[in-house]
Motif scaffolding. Sequence first.
Motif, PDB file in Angstrom:
ATOM      1  N   ALA A  41       0.824  -1.213   0.000  1.00  0.00           N
ATOM      2  CA  ALA A  41       0.000   0.000   0.000  1.00  0.00           C
ATOM      3  C   ALA A  41       0.856   1.262   0.000  1.00  0.00           C
ATOM      4  O   ALA A  41       0.409   2.323  -0.466  1.00  0.00           O
ATOM      5  N   ASP A  42       2.097   1.163   0.485  1.00  0.00           N
ATOM      6  CA  ASP A  42       2.997   2.318   0.516  1.00  0.00           C
ATOM      7  C   ASP A  42       3.881   2.385  -0.727  1.00  0.00           C
ATOM      8  O   ASP A  42       4.865   3.130  -0.755  1.00  0.00           O
ATOM      9  N   ASN A  43       3.550   1.561  -1.735  1.00  0.00           N
ATOM     10  CA  ASN A  43       4.285   1.532  -3.006  1.00  0.00           C
ATOM     11  C   ASN A  43       5.732   1.068  -2.822  1.00  0.00           C
ATOM     12  O   ASN A  43       6.652   1.554  -3.492  1.00  0.00           O
ATOM     13  N   ILE A  44       5.917   0.115  -1.935  1.00  0.00           N
ATOM     14  CA  ILE A  44       7.219  -0.518  -1.743  1.00  0.00           C
ATOM     15  C   ILE A  44       7.170  -1.901  -2.400  1.00  0.00           C
ATOM     16  O   ILE A  44       6.225  -2.665  -2.191  1.00  0.00           O
ATOM     17  N   ILE A  45       8.176  -2.213  -3.185  1.00  0.00           N
ATOM     18  CA  ILE A  45       8.185  -3.466  -3.940  1.00  0.00           C
ATOM     19  C   ILE A  45       8.255  -4.653  -2.986  1.00  0.00           C
ATOM     20  O   ILE A  45       9.120  -4.714  -2.105  1.00  0.00           O
ATOM     21  N   VAL A  46       7.341  -5.608  -3.171  1.00  0.00           N
ATOM     22  CA  VAL A  46       7.334  -6.824  -2.356  1.00  0.00           C
ATOM     23  C   VAL A  46       7.674  -8.066  -3.177  1.00  0.00           C
ATOM     24  O   VAL A  46       8.092  -9.079  -2.617  1.00  0.00           O
ATOM     25  N   ASP A  47       7.520  -7.988  -4.489  1.00  0.00           N
ATOM     26  CA  ASP A  47       7.845  -9.166  -5.315  1.00  0.00           C
ATOM     27  C   ASP A  47       7.955  -8.758  -6.776  1.00  0.00           C
ATOM     28  O   ASP A  47       7.295  -7.805  -7.219  1.00  0.00           O
ATOM     29  N   VAL A  48       8.790  -9.481  -7.522  1.00  0.00           N
ATOM     30  CA  VAL A  48       8.913  -9.323  -8.974  1.00  0.00           C
ATOM     31  C   VAL A  48       9.095 -10.712  -9.569  1.00  0.00           C
ATOM     32  O   VAL A  48       9.528 -11.640  -8.883  1.00  0.00           O
ATOM     33  N   ASN A  49       8.751 -10.872 -10.833  1.00  0.00           N
ATOM     34  CA  ASN A  49       8.894 -12.171 -11.477  1.00  0.00           C
ATOM     35  C   ASN A  49      10.171 -12.223 -12.323  1.00  0.00           C
ATOM     36  O   ASN A  49      10.843 -11.200 -12.522  1.00  0.00           O
ATOM     37  N   PRO A  50      10.523 -13.407 -12.847  1.00  0.00           N
ATOM     38  CA  PRO A  50      11.760 -13.523 -13.637  1.00  0.00           C
ATOM     39  C   PRO A  50      11.784 -12.613 -14.861  1.00  0.00           C
ATOM     40  O   PRO A  50      12.847 -12.122 -15.248  1.00  0.00           O
ATOM     41  N   GLN A 108      14.677 -10.091 -16.411  1.00  0.00           N
ATOM     42  CA  GLN A 108      15.161 -10.186 -17.789  1.00  0.00           C
ATOM     43  C   GLN A 108      15.045  -8.849 -18.510  1.00  0.00           C
ATOM     44  O   GLN A 108      15.931  -8.465 -19.281  1.00  0.00           O
ATOM     45  N   ILE A 109      13.964  -8.118 -18.254  1.00  0.00           N
ATOM     46  CA  ILE A 109      13.737  -6.864 -18.974  1.00  0.00           C
ATOM     47  C   ILE A 109      14.552  -5.719 -18.381  1.00  0.00           C
ATOM     48  O   ILE A 109      15.162  -4.931 -19.106  1.00  0.00           O
ATOM     49  N   THR A 110      14.572  -5.625 -17.047  1.00  0.00           N
ATOM     50  CA  THR A 110      15.198  -4.460 -16.414  1.00  0.00           C
ATOM     51  C   THR A 110      16.654  -4.689 -16.023  1.00  0.00           C
ATOM     52  O   THR A 110      17.410  -3.727 -15.859  1.00  0.00           O
ATOM     53  N   GLY A 111      17.050  -5.953 -15.833  1.00  0.00           N
ATOM     54  CA  GLY A 111      18.404  -6.235 -15.392  1.00  0.00           C
ATOM     55  C   GLY A 111      18.546  -6.276 -13.881  1.00  0.00           C
ATOM     56  O   GLY A 111      19.594  -6.657 -13.363  1.00  0.00           O
ATOM     57  N   TYR A 112      17.509  -5.885 -13.137  1.00  0.00           N
ATOM     58  CA  TYR A 112      17.547  -5.920 -11.679  1.00  0.00           C
ATOM     59  C   TYR A 112      17.115  -7.294 -11.184  1.00  0.00           C
ATOM     60  O   TYR A 112      16.114  -7.847 -11.651  1.00  0.00           O
ATOM     61  N   SER A 113      17.868  -7.838 -10.216  1.00  0.00           N
ATOM     62  CA  SER A 113      17.475  -9.103  -9.612  1.00  0.00           C
ATOM     63  C   SER A 113      16.370  -8.874  -8.579  1.00  0.00           C
ATOM     64  O   SER A 113      16.081  -7.736  -8.187  1.00  0.00           O
ATOM     65  N   HIS A 114      15.802  -9.974  -8.113  1.00  0.00           N
ATOM     66  CA  HIS A 114      14.737  -9.915  -7.113  1.00  0.00           C
ATOM     67  C   HIS A 114      15.214  -9.201  -5.846  1.00  0.00           C
ATOM     68  O   HIS A 114      14.545  -8.295  -5.329  1.00  0.00           O
ATOM     69  N   ASN A 115      16.364  -9.582  -5.346  1.00  0.00           N
ATOM     70  CA  ASN A 115      16.858  -9.009  -4.090  1.00  0.00           C
ATOM     71  C   ASN A 115      17.244  -7.540  -4.224  1.00  0.00           C
ATOM     72  O   ASN A 115      17.249  -6.803  -3.220  1.00  0.00           O
ATOM     73  N   LYS A 161      12.283  -1.660  -2.138  1.00  0.00           N
ATOM     74  CA  LYS A 161      12.558  -0.337  -2.682  1.00  0.00           C
ATOM     75  C   LYS A 161      11.348   0.198  -3.436  1.00  0.00           C
ATOM     76  O   LYS A 161      10.400  -0.519  -3.742  1.00  0.00           O
ATOM     77  N   ASN A 162      11.399   1.483  -3.760  1.00  0.00           N
ATOM     78  CA  ASN A 162      10.330   2.137  -4.504  1.00  0.00           C
ATOM     79  C   ASN A 162      10.538   1.924  -5.998  1.00  0.00           C
ATOM     80  O   ASN A 162      11.680   1.938  -6.471  1.00  0.00           O
ATOM     81  N   PRO A 163       9.470   1.717  -6.766  1.00  0.00           N
ATOM     82  CA  PRO A 163       9.629   1.534  -8.215  1.00  0.00           C
ATOM     83  C   PRO A 163      10.278   2.717  -8.912  1.00  0.00           C
ATOM     84  O   PRO A 163      10.637   2.624 -10.094  1.00  0.00           O
ATOM     85  N   GLY A 164      10.441   3.824  -8.192  1.00  0.00           N
ATOM     86  CA  GLY A 164      11.079   4.990  -8.790  1.00  0.00           C
ATOM     87  C   GLY A 164      12.504   4.729  -9.245  1.00  0.00           C
ATOM     88  O   GLY A 164      13.072   5.535 -10.004  1.00  0.00           O
ATOM     89  N   ILE A 165      13.109   3.612  -8.815  1.00  0.00           N
ATOM     90  CA  ILE A 165      14.461   3.302  -9.263  1.00  0.00           C
ATOM     91  C   ILE A 165      14.499   3.034 -10.767  1.00  0.00           C
ATOM     92  O   ILE A 165      15.567   3.076 -11.367  1.00  0.00           O
ATOM     93  N   LEU A 166      13.328   2.761 -11.359  1.00  0.00           N
ATOM     94  CA  LEU A 166      13.254   2.517 -12.802  1.00  0.00           C
ATOM     95  C   LEU A 166      13.013   3.799 -13.597  1.00  0.00           C
ATOM     96  O   LEU A 166      13.030   3.767 -14.835  1.00  0.00           O
ATOM     97  N   SER A 167      12.745   4.886 -12.920  1.00  0.00           N
ATOM     98  CA  SER A 167      12.349   6.118 -13.610  1.00  0.00           C
ATOM     99  C   SER A 167      13.449   6.601 -14.552  1.00  0.00           C
ATOM    100  O   SER A 167      14.639   6.634 -14.212  1.00  0.00           O
ATOM    101  N   SER A 168      13.009   6.984 -15.758  1.00  0.00           N
ATOM    102  CA  SER A 168      13.947   7.494 -16.768  1.00  0.00           C
ATOM    103  C   SER A 168      14.070   9.006 -16.723  1.00  0.00           C
ATOM    104  O   SER A 168      14.988   9.570 -17.322  1.00  0.00           O
ATOM    105  N   GLY A 169      13.132   9.665 -16.056  1.00  0.00           N
ATOM    106  CA  GLY A 169      13.141  11.117 -16.023  1.00  0.00           C
ATOM    107  C   GLY A 169      12.458  11.762 -17.204  1.00  0.00           C
ATOM    108  O   GLY A 169      12.373  12.991 -17.294  1.00  0.00           O
TER     109      GLY A 169
END
Length: 801
Positions: free
Chosen positions: A266-275, A279-286, A291-299
Motif C-alpha cells: 500500500a505504501d508503493n514498496i516493492i514486495v515481489d517481482v517475477n523472472p 530479464q527486462i530491467t536487469g535488476y534481480s529480485h533481491n 525499494k520504490n519503483p522509482g528506481i526505474l524512472s527514466s526522467g
Amino acid sequence: MPVTAYKGNNSLRHGSAISENTMNLKFQRLRNSPLGAVIKVTLAILGGEFLIMAAIEGVLAPVFGIKATSEFWEYLDPIMLSFIVTPVLYYAVLRPMTLQQAKLELQKQELEESTHKLRKQKEHQDSVFEVAMDAIVLMNSNGAIIGWSGQAKKLFGWSQEEVLGKQLHEVIVPLRDRENHVRGLKHFLSTGNGPVLNKQIEVAALHRDGWEFPVELSIVPLNISNGYEFSSFIRDISERKRAEEGLRVTASVFKSSQEAILITDADNIIVDVNPAFTQITGYSHNEVVGKNPGILSSGRQSKEFYEKMWKSLQVKKRWRGEIWNKRKNGDIFPEQLSITCISDDHDKIIRHVAVFSDISKAKEHEAQLNHAAHFDALTGIPNRVLLADRMKQAIAQTSREQNMMAICYLDLDGFKPINDVMGHKAGDQVLIEIANRIGNTIRGGDTVARLGGDEFVILLLGQEKGEESVATVERLLLAISQPIDIYGQTCSVSASIGVSIYPLDEEDPDTLLRHADQAMYVAKQSGKNRFYIYDPELDKRARNQSDFLKSIRSALENNQFELYYQPKINLISRKLIGAEALIRWRHPERGLLSPAEFLGVIENTDLDIQLGEWVTATALAQMRHWRSSGLNIEISINISGYHLESSDFVNKLHLQLAEYSDMPWGSLQIEVLETVALKDIAIVREIIASCRKFGVGFALDDFGTGYSSLSYLSSLPVDTLKIDQSFVRGMLKDKGDMAIVQGIVALAHAFERKTVAEGIESEEHYQALLDMGCEVGQGYGIARPMPASELLNWTLMNHEL
C-alpha cells in the motif's frame, strides 16, 4: 386405693374394681391436660390412644405379667404415660420414618437434577451434531452407520433414514477405494490401531448422484465395553482445492509470464517481482524488493504525468499507458504498462500490481511503418500524406505569425525520356538526386514532398512578401537544371513550377495545392524550365470549373448519367465472358457526352468519389438484372486513383457488395490505371489486397504506358493486365508495338495473370492476339459500347445464351 393383680386381658375387660367408664374418664382427663395434648398429637400421629392400649395389653401384659385391670389404669398417671410413650414412639417410629422420608426426597431431587442435566447435555450434543460445519458420521464397530448429521445429508445427498445401518463404504466411498477401506477397518479391529485414525487426511468422496469430490477426513475411535465406535468428521474441500489450483496456476503464470510483473504494498514498496522483470530491467529480485519503483524512472515523464496516473489509480483503481523507464545498465526503453489496485473487504488498497512489457521492437516497427506511411520510399522525403499534415501546420503558423507562405508545385521536364532510354533504375536515381538538390536549396524550416512520379511540392514559410519566394524558386530551377551523372552517363532535366501564395490565396490546403498545380501547367505550357504564380485568370477558370462541377452534381442528382457496356469475349471460344462499364452523360443541352468531356474536371474532388460510387452501385444492380435473365458475366468498372485511395473506399465498397451476397465470387472487377497503381504502390497494394478478401478482382488498365518494373508487378495482387489499345492498334504496322504486346502477353503468363487486349478493330488484330496467347479481347471490331438494354439482344444475336 387397693391394688388388684393384673392377670391378663380378661381382667381388663371384666375387672370389677375399674369400670369402663372410669377408664374413659381417666383418658378424658389426660386428653384435656397440656401433656395430654402432646400425647394426643403423638398418639394421633401413631394411630391413636387405642393403639397404645392394645400395645399394653398385647405386649406388656404377656411380657411382664401385668394385667390391664381397672386398678392398673387407675394408677397409671397420664403424665407418666406421656413420658413413657412419647420418647418411645418418637425414637422407635417417628424419627426413623422422618429420616427415611428425607433421604428419599433428597434422592428424588438428585435424580431429577441428573436427568435434567443429561437431557440438556443431549440437547446440546444434538444441536452441535446438526449445526456443525463439518459432516459428522457415527459408526459402530462393524462399520455400520449409526449417526448421520444434517451437514452429512447436505454434503452427500443421502438422508439419515436412507443410510442408517448401512456400511460406510457402501454410501460415500468411491468404488476403487472400498477394498482398502474394508481392509483398514478389519486391521483396526484386530490390532487397535490404524494409519488414518486421529489424523486429518484428504480423500475422494462419492456423492449420491455419482460424482466425486475431495474431502478432508478425521476418524476418531471410541473404546466402548463391547468394542469400538467411530466418529468421522468430514469437510468438503472442493473450494480449497480450486483455490490451491488457482494459486498454483497464478504462481506458474507469475513465473513463466513473458511480461514483467511488479507487486508493491500500500505504501508503493516493492514486495515481489517475477523472472521476466529481471530479464527486462536487469535488476534481480533481491535488488528491488523493499525499494520504490522509482528506481526505474527514466526522467522522461513530467511530474504532471505521474500526478495524472496516481489520480486514475485512486479513482478508477487502474491505469494503462506507455511509459519510458530505465534499465539497470542505464538504457532507456519504452514499455506498455498496466497498473491495477487490489483492495481488501473495506475497499482499502493493499497492493499495486504492475504488468509491463518492453515495446522497443514494436516502437521501432511503428516508426518504420510511420516512416513508410508518411515518407516517400524512394527519396526519403515526405509523401502526400505527410504533406497534407505539414500544410495544415504551415497555414496555422502563417496565420499566427501574420506572414506569408508559398506553395510550389514542381513537375520535371524531360524525365520520361530518361526512364524510356536509360531504364527505371536510372530514373529512380534522377528522382533521388533532384530531391537532394531541392532539400539543399531550401531552408531548414521549409518542406519538400514527393507526390508521386516526378511531381514535388515545396512549402516556403516565413515570407514577408510574396515576391520573396521568387528568388528561392529561381535557385531551384538553376539547381535542378544542372547535369546529372548516372552510371557514367550525363543527363539533365528541368522543372516547371507553379506557385500559390497564402494568405493572398486564402483557401484550404487542397485548393492551394490545386491552384499551384494549375499555375504549374501554365508554366509548362509557356515553355518549361520556368515558374508561374497563380493569378486571377486562373482563378476565373477555376470558378468556371466550379460552375461545371455544380452542373455535374446536378446531373448526378437528376439521374442524367448512364452506363454503356462494351463486351469482352474469350478469343478462343468467341463467347461473351464480361463487359466493361463506361460512363456517359446525357446532357439536356449538349446531348450524350463521353467521359473525356467531364471526368477531367472532377478529378481529385468529392464528385470524383460520388460518381465512382454511383458507377459501382449501378453496375451491381445491372449485373443482378442480367443474372435473373440468364446472363452471367463479369462486369469491370473504372475507378480513379483519387477515389481508390480515399480514406473509406474499402469499407464503402464492402457495404455495397453486402447487398449482393448472391453474386458469384469475382463477378465485379475494378480497373485501375497502371500509373495510379504504381504512383503509391504501397498504399494501392494494401487496398487491392483488402478488396480481394471479399471477392473483388483487379485489372491494371493501359498496361505498358507507365514505368512499371518487374518487382512492382510481382508485388501487386492484380488478376489481369489490360494491354493499352494504342499498342494493339499499331502492332500490325509497328514492330515496336508488336514487340510490346508480345512482351506483355509473355509477362502476364510468367506472372500467372490474365490478359485483355483493348482496341481490337479487325480480324487481323483478333488473329494476331490469338496467336500470341492473349485470352480476352474487346474493341470496335467486336462490339462498340452499348446501353445495358442492348447487350442482352446483342448476346442473343451472337448465340451466346
